[in-house]
Structure formats: C-alpha cells, structure tokens
Scaffold this active site. Structure first.
Site, mmCIF file in Angstrom:
data_model
loop_
_atom_site.group_PDB
_atom_site.id
_atom_site.type_symbol
_atom_site.label_atom_id
_atom_site.label_comp_id
_atom_site.label_asym_id
_atom_site.label_seq_id
_atom_site.Cartn_x
_atom_site.Cartn_y
_atom_site.Cartn_z
ATOM 1 N N ASN A 37 0.833 -1.205 0.000
ATOM 2 C CA ASN A 37 0.000 0.000 0.000
ATOM 3 C C ASN A 37 0.867 1.253 0.000
ATOM 4 O OD1 ASN A 37 -0.358 -1.324 2.838
ATOM 5 N ND2 ASN A 37 -1.004 0.726 3.314
ATOM 6 N N ASP A 38 0.680 2.183 0.883
ATOM 7 C CA ASP A 38 1.265 3.531 0.756
ATOM 8 C C ASP A 38 2.739 3.605 0.348
ATOM 9 O OD1 ASP A 38 -1.038 3.570 2.255
ATOM 10 O OD2 ASP A 38 -0.170 4.584 3.978
ATOM 11 N N GLN A 54 4.586 0.469 2.189
ATOM 12 C CA GLN A 54 3.894 -0.395 3.149
ATOM 13 C C GLN A 54 3.774 -1.775 2.511
ATOM 14 O OE1 GLN A 54 2.173 0.473 6.539
ATOM 15 N NE2 GLN A 54 4.211 1.265 6.114
ATOM 16 N N PHE A 97 4.199 1.161 10.366
ATOM 17 C CA PHE A 97 3.280 1.907 9.507
ATOM 18 C C PHE A 97 3.990 3.050 8.781
ATOM 19 C CE2 PHE A 97 -1.327 0.924 11.114
ATOM 20 C CZ PHE A 97 -1.113 -0.418 10.904
ATOM 21 N N SER A 98 3.201 3.823 8.027
ATOM 22 C CA SER A 98 3.759 4.803 7.084
ATOM 23 C C SER A 98 4.602 5.896 7.733
ATOM 24 C CB SER A 98 2.634 5.452 6.296
ATOM 25 O OG SER A 98 2.166 4.535 5.351
ATOM 26 N N ARG A 162 -0.535 8.819 13.462
ATOM 27 C CA ARG A 162 0.402 8.126 12.566
ATOM 28 C C ARG A 162 0.809 8.939 11.338
ATOM 29 N NH1 ARG A 162 -4.484 5.290 12.384
ATOM 30 N NH2 ARG A 162 -5.610 5.411 10.423
ATOM 31 N N ASP A 163 1.727 8.338 10.581
ATOM 32 C CA ASP A 163 2.171 8.798 9.259
ATOM 33 C C ASP A 163 2.952 10.116 9.314
ATOM 34 O OD1 ASP A 163 0.564 6.623 8.665
ATOM 35 O OD2 ASP A 163 -1.104 7.815 7.889
#
Ligand code: FRU
Length: 462
Positions: A37-38, A54, A97-98, A162-163
């Site tokens: 994903n990302d 990701q 995570f991102s 997040r991110d």
C-alpha cells in the site's frame, strides 16, 4: 539484521514466482510478491531515488506491515531491494506503519509509526526513527519511540496517531502527523532540532469537514509562494478515499495555517495516500493506486502480488491553479511517429498504451478502447467537462473529469495492465484501477475533426 527482517528477505527470495501475470503492471511499480500500500520515505539519496512502501510479504492482503524498498535512477525503472524495516520491536510489533525520509549529516533518517495492538484490542501508535549510512541497511534508534502518547495535545487519541512526514525549514525539522480528537480528523505539527528530540508545536489543521473521521498520510510542502497540506481523508461510505490539497499561508512562528483554497487532487477515485518529495526544485508526488471495492480483487490465490503505485507526477501552480504533469520523458522522437485517427480507422494495440496527443479531443468527440465486450470510453462534453465510462466485467463506472483550461487540450493517457491515468491539459487528472478480462485490442476515435496523437513505445520512455 533482525530475525524477523531476514525471515522476510528469505521468504521473498524463495517464494517469488516471477512477474508474468495478466494484471502485472508494465510501467508502474508493484512489489515482487505480497501486498503493497502507501508509498513511504520518498527521497533522492546517494544518487538514486528511493521508494519505500507499506508491505506485507506473506499475503496478498493488508497486514503485518513491513517497509518494502526499491530504488531507481529515472523514477520509471525500479529495482526492488530487500525490505528495510520489519515489525520487530516492542513498539512496532503489530506493524511498521507509514512515514517519511530525510537526509541529515550524510545519514538517511526514516521516521515511521509503530503500531501496537494490545491484548484487550486497544491500539497505541507512536513515532519512531531508523537511520542508515548506505541507504540500504537501517538501524532503529535505541531510544525509540521519539514521540509517544505523553506528547499528544489535549484530547488527541493515542490510537490514531500516525504517518509522520518530515519537512526542514529554517534550521528546524517539523513533522506533520495524522491524529483524531473526538472522532474527527486533525493534523498535528511537531518540531525538533535533531530529528530525535521532538515537541508538539501546533494543531495545524482541524475542524474542517474535509478531514473526515481521520486524515491519513498528511504531507506539507511549499508550492510557489503558498504552502500545500495534502491528506487522505476517511470520510464515510459514500466518499471513502478523498485526497485533498489545501493551499494556504503558514506562519512558522506559531504553526498556524491560514487556508486559502481546498480541492480534490485527483478526480478518478482510485488515488490514495500520496507522498511527495523535492528533487531539483520540483515537487514530485507518488500515490498508491487503490479502488475501494476492488482492493482485494487479486487476493484470490491466483495472483501472488497485489497493489501498485501511480506514475510519479510533478505538482506546480500556474496563476494559482494546480498543474499535475506525469514525470515521464515521453520521447517525442522519430520512432514515436504520430498517427491520425478518424472514425473509419482504428488502431490495434496490445494491453498497454501510452498516448500523448497535443490536439486533444474537440467538444463532442469520443475516444474508445475496446477488448471483447469491455470498453473504456472518454468523451469531451463541454469545454471543461469530460466523461470517462468504464464497462468492464469487474466494474462499471462513470467518472466526471473537469479540466480548468478551455483551449485545445493536451491529452496524456497511460493505460497499464490494471490501471489507467489520464492527464487532460495537466489540470484534469484521474487515476483508475481496472481489471479487464482480457487484453485490450483497439483504439478508435469518433468525432468531426481528426485526432492526432503519438503512441509511445515503452522502450522509448526514459
Ligand atoms: C493509509 C494507512 C496509513 C497507515 C498505513 C498502514 O493507507 O492506513 O494511515 O500508516 O496505511 O498500512
């Protein structure tokens, strides 16, 4: 290298089944196997572009997030490397995570979210650092997390945090981070002098309907004399993945963002979690191409991979209007000889197509791509309105695309095996994921004038 990271590397080596697959992109990035994903950590470092992403190596569905890693010298041909990060520490054990990348003192720093699901089902997210000398092997900082729940402002949730996207300004580092308060999205700004010690600085964007229930993957960068805040909002069932670009003025002394204008970045519905980076003064963005309904279409056991990135696009402003240009050298050389299409004449092609037309479609004109019973139809309704109709077994869709200029418009159509990106005068941009039953066969034109364009061979792309 941790055991969990080397296990992933070994698994990929021994399970890679080759890339031949009806839907495997020819000129978009996809992971060798597993789920993607990302895009994460985009940066030009030590003479090459780095794309982290990701990544779940073990399945074609989301889960067990690692950071995959690929490098390129032209943003078109990517060499996939072994994963850079695995969920191998207490603070990221349910997923790395991102996040983003930045260079400092010759080192490449990654800042990412550690996602932890506790036994009672509750979630905690924290921000963490990993660094590397060579851009290939990363070491997680011993004092992670660098931002934990104790540095959240009043009311902010510890489970939606997040991110982080890092930006350097005037001798300081800042990170925009996605957050929620009272089940509504907001974007926080943190500040640091050394990338390790961070303090909450401001809530840079909040109380806006566009932020929805959560605004993931925020990005902050300068465009011309304004600042752009980009985020991927989870709004609700009707508009599940709207990516917004907010333009405004940023006061760095207070972290206050004064909004001037907000708009959707891509009109195609299948554009999500984009991240940008700067290269030689250009602002380049890469999205994850995903369709909400088809997100697990390839997870049926027949395909060993799932997920692709969009073509990198350069963002700029012209008289305040957003311009998005695909970063592909479309090589207008002899071998890409122009063709003319009239309604009596169609052109055969295989399953991928790159079309570049300077004359564009006149109002009332249609461009039709067909393969068996399936079709893709693009028509120009008025000076500024286009309609894209997809009639596929896997999905039927109609998408309206608005382009802001009304002259004879340049049309760039990038059709890969399972995606389509349209750039109409670099102002009306739409990305779509599609899974045709069989390869496309021909392209035809219906209209009063003649349609002139060039079909670009992949070999001639730089
Ligand atoms: C966006 C997102 C991010 C998160 C990541 C997890 O698609 O949900 O917010 O960090 O994916 O894979």
């Amino acid at each position: 290298m941790s055991l969990i990271l080397s296990k992933a590397a070994k698994y990929i080596k021994s399970n890679f089944r080759g890339s031949s697959d009806l839907y495997r992109p020819e000129f978009h990035f996809s992971a060798p196997l597993g789920w993607l994903n990302d895009p994460n950590g985009l940066i030009f470092f030590q003479k090459q572009f780095h794309l982290f992403y990701q990544y779940n190596p073990y399945a074609t569905k989301w889960g067990n997030m690692h950071w995959g890693h690929a490098v390129s010298r032209d943003l078109l041909h990517w060499q996939n490397l072994m994963p850079a990060l695995a969920p191998d520490e207490d603070y990221d054990r349910s997923g790395a995570f991102s996040g983003s990348a930045i260079e400092r003192g010759g080192l490449l720093y990654l800042m990412y979210t550690g996602h932890v699901v506790l036994a009672d089902g509750s979630v905690t997210e924290t921000q963490n650092i990993a660094y590397s000398l060579d851009g290939l092997n990363f070491k997680k900082y011993e004092k992670n997390p660098v931002i934990a729940a104790d540095k959240l402002p009043e009311g902010a949730s510890r489970s939606d945090f997040r991110d982080p996207k890092i930006i350097h300004h005037d001798g300081h580092y800042y990170a925009v981070i996605a957050s929620t308060a009272h089940a509504q999205g907001q974007i926080l700004l943190y500040r640091s002098d050394d990338l390790l010690d961070w303090q909450y600085f401001s809530t840079i964007f909040s109380n806006r309907p566009e932020l929805g229930m959560m605004a993931e993957c925020p990005d902050l960068f300068q465009l011309d004399d304004q600042y752009a805040l980009v985020f991927s909002a989870i709004v609700g069932p009707d508009l599940p993945n709207a990516v917004y670009l907010a333009l405004g003025d940023l006061d760095w002394s207070t972290g206050h963002f004064q909004l001037n204008k907000i708009s959707i970045l891509d009109q195609g519905q299948d554009f999500y979690a984009p991240q940008s980076f700067s290269y030689q003064g250009q602002r380049i963005m890469i999205p994850w191409l995903r369709n909400n309904d088809l997100v697990n279409y390839l997870s049926d056991g027949k395909h060993s991979w799932n997920g692709q990135m969009g073509i990198p696009r350069e963002l700029s402003l012209a008289n305040g209007a957003l311009i998005q240009r695909p970063v592909l050298e479309l090589g207008q050389n002899e071998s890409n000889s122009p063709f003319r299409l009239s309604s009596k004449h169609s052109i055969a092609f295989l399953d991928t197509l790159i079309l570049n037309s300077n004359s564009g479609l006149a109002v009332g004109d249609r461009l039709l791509l067909t393969g068996g019973q399936e079709k893709i139809e693009l028509s120009r309704q008025t000076n500024s309105d286009y309609e894209l109709n997809l009639t596929l077994v896997s999905s039927k869709r109609r998408i309206n695309i608005m382009s802001t200029s009304d002259k004879d418009q340049v049309l760039i159509l990038l059709l890969d095996r399972s995606s389509l990106e349209l750039f109409i005068d670099n102002t009306g941009v739409a990305s779509v994921v599609l899974y045709p039953e069989r390869p496309w066969e021909k392209i035809s034109y219906f209209g009063t004038s003649k349609f002139t364009g060039r079909i670009i061979n992949l070999e001639n792309l730089k």
